[in-house]
Design a protein around this motif. Structure first.
Motif, PDB file in Angstrom:
ATOM      1  N   ILE A 159     -21.675  67.310  83.705  1.00  0.00           N
ATOM      2  CA  ILE A 159     -22.324  68.665  84.542  1.00  0.00           C
ATOM      3  C   ILE A 159     -22.857  67.628  85.462  1.00  0.00           C
ATOM      4  O   ILE A 159     -22.897  67.904  86.568  1.00  0.00           O
ATOM      5  N   LYS A 160     -23.938  66.511  85.166  1.00  0.00           N
ATOM      6  CA  LYS A 160     -24.596  65.967  85.728  1.00  0.00           C
ATOM      7  C   LYS A 160     -23.329  65.058  87.491  1.00  0.00           C
ATOM      8  O   LYS A 160     -23.469  65.105  88.367  1.00  0.00           O
ATOM      9  N   THR A 161     -22.145  64.417  87.057  1.00  0.00           N
ATOM     10  CA  THR A 161     -21.377  64.248  87.495  1.00  0.00           C
ATOM     11  C   THR A 161     -20.658  64.975  88.568  1.00  0.00           C
ATOM     12  O   THR A 161     -20.187  64.207  89.562  1.00  0.00           O
ATOM     13  N   ALA A 162     -20.188  65.760  88.006  1.00  0.00           N
ATOM     14  CA  ALA A 162     -20.077  67.363  88.640  1.00  0.00           C
ATOM     15  C   ALA A 162     -20.110  67.511  89.672  1.00  0.00           C
ATOM     16  O   ALA A 162     -20.508  67.213  90.875  1.00  0.00           O
ATOM     17  N   ALA A 163     -21.803  67.819  89.811  1.00  0.00           N
ATOM     18  CA  ALA A 163     -22.857  68.071  90.378  1.00  0.00           C
ATOM     19  C   ALA A 163     -23.494  67.596  91.556  1.00  0.00           C
ATOM     20  O   ALA A 163     -22.953  66.926  92.885  1.00  0.00           O
TER      21      ALA A 163
END
Length: 324
Positions: A16-20
């Motif tokens: 999730i952090k990578t996508a955001a």
């Protein structure tokens, strides 16, 4: 015919952090008018790690490699021209250089910057500033996102509880095996708890790397202590199988191990069990001497088992209690 099987996957916090971070990086770089703004996403992907410490190390390696690659590529391209052969020569010389200075982790990111230089067909001060800004945007977003890490305290406590329950079952089985001749132990139960301990140590180590300024972790030391005890339990399996149920020691050993299984975590009980063990050792002179090879072999195994149990209790005694 081999069937195709999909592997189960659960979207984790890092994903999730990578996508955001990719989206935020591209938006910021584009709003600031950065050329090649989409490359900010690549920097974010490569710098979002499992722990804060690894993220810091990755960011430093990538920043140093990118800066070195930018300067090196700019000079060589300007001197030899913007040709594919020159691009290959730059990479050929650049990769060993990163290994020498210890920033080889940033090679992939630096190659992106080198390709930007190649595509520019002419390096200027504005271009260099653009690339530096691109690098700063990508790395900064990754570092900021990695400030948010999941709290692993509950996971670590669950591992602790599971390991102690497995230890209790193992010691209870040991106690029963010393009473009943038809019970034969094997090493599989020990191998299972050893695997659990290694997983727990991995989680505990990540927890250490998520706290700057703290270089130790009581959970990590606790799981290390249990790992040392598990190794002793592994050695005890063969010894218990060799102890004859007609030996005078078997009942005393069974009772001692049963008492140990009743309180796996208590520090005070460890001292009591050591006292009981020393009492058994003092009573050895009252036991009848072995009269056959089988009896001698059994007694030797019982003596060695007492020694392993003493080491097991000493390990726990030295550790004390878990500090949370």
């Amino acid at each position: 015919m081999k069937t195709f099987k999909l592997n189960p996957y659960r979207i984790g916090f890092r994903t999730i952090k990578t996508a955001a971070g990719m989206a935020i990086g591209v938006i910021i770089a584009k709003q600031l008018g950065v050329i090649n703004f989409s490359s900010a996403a690549i920097l974010v992907v490569l710098c979002v790690k499992n722990t804060k410490m690894k993220s810091m190390q990755a960011a430093w390696a990538r920043f140093a490699s990118c800066l070195m690659g930018l300067i090196f590529a700019s000079l060589v391209f300007e001197l030899l021209g913007y040709y594919p052969v020159v691009l290959g020569l730059i990479v050929l010389l650049f990769i060993p250089a990163t290994v020498v200075i210890g920033t080889q982790e940033g090679v992939v990111t630096a190659c992106v910057i080198i390709l930007h230089c190649f595509n520019s067909k002419g390096v200027s001060l504005d271009f260099i500033l653009n690339e530096i800004l691109l690098i700063i945007i990508g790395l900064s977003i990754a570092l900021l996102l990695n400030l948010f890490m999941p709290n692993r305290s509950r996971e670590l406590e669950d591992y602790k509880t599971n390991i102690e329950q497995e230890f209790q079952l193992i010691l209870s089985e040991f106690s029963e095996a010393l009473k009943y001749v038809d019970i034969k132990l094997d090493h599989r139960m020990i191998a299972h708890v050893q695997l659990t301990i290694e997983k727990a140590k991995s989680v505990a180590f990540m927890d250490v790397e998520n706290h700057f300024g703290r270089n130790d972790n009581s959970y990590y030391h606790y799981f290390t202590m249990r790992g040392e005890q598990a190794l002793l339990l592994y050695r005890m399996v063969g010894l218990i199988n060799n102890v004859s149920r007609s030996d005078q020691l078997h009942q005393q050993l069974s009772e001692l191990i049963h008492e140990m299984s009743q309180n796996i975590s208590g520090h005070d009980h460890t001292a009591i069990r050591l006292h009981d063990l020393y009492a058994i050792q003092l009573q050895l002179k009252d036991h009848q001497l072995p009269t056959s090879y089988e009896a001698f072999h059994s007694r030797a195994s019982a003596f060695q088992l007492l020694h392993e149990l003493e080491n097991y209790l000493h390990i726990k005694s030295k550790f004390g209690s878990l500090k949370k």
